[in-house]
Design an enzyme around this catalytic site. Structure first.
Site, PDB file in Angstrom:
ATOM      1  N   ARG A  50       1.026  -1.115   0.117  1.00  0.00           N
ATOM      2  CA  ARG A  50       0.033   0.026   0.181  1.00  0.00           C
ATOM      3  C   ARG A  50       0.784   0.909   0.152  1.00  0.00           C
ATOM      4  O   ARG A  50       2.022   1.178   0.041  1.00  0.00           O
ATOM      5  CB  ARG A  50      -1.118  -0.016   1.079  1.00  0.00           C
ATOM      6  CG  ARG A  50      -0.661  -0.813   2.509  1.00  0.00           C
ATOM      7  CD  ARG A  50       0.180  -0.117   3.112  1.00  0.00           C
ATOM      8  NE  ARG A  50       0.146   1.358   3.434  1.00  0.00           N
ATOM      9  CZ  ARG A  50       1.077   2.271   3.718  1.00  0.00           C
ATOM     10  NH1 ARG A  50       2.403   1.806   3.749  1.00  0.00           N
ATOM     11  NH2 ARG A  50       0.777   3.516   3.843  1.00  0.00           N
ATOM     12  N   GLY A  51       0.367   2.525  -0.192  1.00  0.00           N
ATOM     13  CA  GLY A  51       0.979   3.667  -0.341  1.00  0.00           C
ATOM     14  C   GLY A  51       1.149   3.761  -1.655  1.00  0.00           C
ATOM     15  O   GLY A  51       1.480   3.016  -2.449  1.00  0.00           O
ATOM     16  N   ALA A  52       0.721   4.943  -2.061  1.00  0.00           N
ATOM     17  CA  ALA A  52       0.523   5.228  -3.627  1.00  0.00           C
ATOM     18  C   ALA A  52       1.825   4.894  -4.469  1.00  0.00           C
ATOM     19  O   ALA A  52       1.690   4.270  -5.616  1.00  0.00           O
ATOM     20  CB  ALA A  52       0.395   6.700  -3.845  1.00  0.00           C
ATOM     21  N   ARG A 110      -7.747  -0.501  -6.675  1.00  0.00           N
ATOM     22  CA  ARG A 110      -8.142   0.652  -5.671  1.00  0.00           C
ATOM     23  C   ARG A 110      -8.290   1.923  -6.579  1.00  0.00           C
ATOM     24  O   ARG A 110      -7.418   2.163  -7.514  1.00  0.00           O
ATOM     25  CB  ARG A 110      -6.862   0.911  -5.045  1.00  0.00           C
ATOM     26  CG  ARG A 110      -6.758  -0.385  -3.837  1.00  0.00           C
ATOM     27  CD  ARG A 110      -6.010  -0.012  -2.718  1.00  0.00           C
ATOM     28  NE  ARG A 110      -6.213   0.856  -1.839  1.00  0.00           N
ATOM     29  CZ  ARG A 110      -5.608   1.493  -0.628  1.00  0.00           C
ATOM     30  NH1 ARG A 110      -4.455   1.286  -0.590  1.00  0.00           N
ATOM     31  NH2 ARG A 110      -6.310   2.127   0.241  1.00  0.00           N
ATOM     32  N   ASP A 125      -1.968  10.932  -1.920  1.00  0.00           N
ATOM     33  CA  ASP A 125      -2.450   9.665  -3.060  1.00  0.00           C
ATOM     34  C   ASP A 125      -2.804  10.361  -4.462  1.00  0.00           C
ATOM     35  O   ASP A 125      -2.483   9.568  -5.560  1.00  0.00           O
ATOM     36  CB  ASP A 125      -3.595   8.817  -2.791  1.00  0.00           C
ATOM     37  CG  ASP A 125      -3.072   7.967  -1.454  1.00  0.00           C
ATOM     38  OD1 ASP A 125      -2.987   8.511  -0.329  1.00  0.00           O
ATOM     39  OD2 ASP A 125      -2.724   6.911  -1.820  1.00  0.00           O
TER      40      ASP A 125
END
Ligand code: MRU
Length: 347
Positions: A48-50, A91, A234
């Protein structure tokens, strides 16, 4: 700055990653050999994390292409398009996902050796992310002096990228420049990226971290001599409005009220110049269970309504600067971001 853990890597014809759903208790490698493995790893936040989502998706395309080849199919551009469409549905908010997939689509559309070229492009995206993180840190650390304390929210560190992070890269670069910086990290409900992940990696890197519940930030801003708030993003719209983990907006308002500068650290690949303002950024809503059963037990009465947006948008007016690999953008963002966006995202 050298890290003693890796967020994701390519090995043995597979995307491998540190499974972040298990941190801080367990350090386990998750091996993704199918595009479905990669989709689920992104969806469930194992990665996760952009920026990390972007790198994972790029390798996800390679995994999907290998999968297709193993099943005997001849790899075509159309198949790569389908794999990209599929991964893009994992996502919606972090624009780095779509940015990386667009790069992979372009390679497939131009290539005569699709599989090899896709792997080479994924490795380039991976390598560039590491350089970009380092450069964000170098620019950002000029804002900090020895002995200062900052607040961060969620995790915009090494675990959110394939390098040393964005917001936390600023802290690591300051430390490398001999400055001692302390960090308050918001717990970040509902999934606790601040306490599970930021505190874990800060501690691991020798930075003094203090975990607070999200609702303690006002008290800390009033009483603890905070030099700045620094978060990741993001997606940043053309006017500087920035989507980041839910709770960031409230933190920015609190910082404003206390006269504490609020900075966003993000690569150029997180800019979405096609969106005029942050109200146009798609905000992911996640499973209500993350709220009513997120702590290993039920914490709300059965049948109660739950609202679980994963991100919020901080209006540009609360953001003092946006730290990128090409320098620190200042208001008015319509001009400064347009200038930065016209520069290549690659170092
Ligand atoms: O839901 P997550 O954990 O993927 O949310 C991550 C964040 O909001 C980060 O702050 C953002 O992606 C920037 S990461 C450098």
């Amino acid at each position: 700055m050298s890290l003693d853990f890796r967020t994701l890597w390519w090995e043995d014809d597979a995307l491998q990653m540190l499974d972040q759903t298990l941190l801080p208790q367990e350090e386990q490698t998750l091996v993704c050999r199918t595009k479905e493995d990669v989709w689920e790893a992104i969806k469930r936040l194992s990665v996760r994390g952009a920026p990390a989502i972007g790198v994972a998706a790029a390798y996800g395309v390679v995994v999907g292409a290998l999968q297709a080849k193993t099943s005997g199919a001849v790899l075509t551009r159309e198949m790569v398009e389908e794999i990209c469409d599929y991964l893009a549905s994992s996502r919606p908010t972090a624009v780095n996902l779509f940015w990386a997939l667009d790069r992979m689509r372009k390679i497939a559309s131009e290539s005569h050796d699709i599989l090899n070229d896709l792997l080479a492009e994924a490795k380039t995206i991976h390598q560039q992310d590491q350089d970009i993180c380092r450069r964000i840190g170098e620019h950002g650390q000029t804002l900090l002096s020895n002995g200062q304390t900052v607040i961060t929210h969620c995790n915009a560190g090494a675990l959110a990228t394939s390098g040393q992070g964005t917001a936390l890269s600023v802290i690591y670069a300051a430390a490398a420049a001999g400055k001692e910086i302390a960090v308050y990290t918001d717990e970040t409900r509902p999934l606790l990226q601040g306490s599970r992940l930021s505190a874990w990696e800060l501690q691991r890197c020798g930075v003094h971290a203090t975990v607070i519940c999200d609702n303690m930030a006002a008290t800390v801003l009033r009483d603890k001599d905070i030099a700045m708030v620094i978060t990741g993003a993001d997606r940043v719209a053309a006017n500087g409005d920035a989507a980041n983990k839910i709770g960031t907006y409230g933190l920015a308002i609190l910082a404003h009220e206390h006269g504490v500068p609020f900075y966003v650290a993000a690569p150029i690949s997180t800019l979405d110049m096609s969106l005029e303002h942050g109200g146009l950024i798609p905000i992911e809503e996640r499973d209500p269970k993350e709220i009513y059963e997120g702590m290993g037990r039920v914490t709300a009465p059965e049948g109660v309504d739950v609202f679980n947006p994963a991100f919020d948008v901080t209006p540009a007016k609360y953001i003092k600067g946006i730290i990128t690999e090409h320098g620190i953008a200042a208001p008015p963002y319509v001009e400064s971001l347009a200038r930065l966006a016209s520069m290549s995202p690659a170092p």
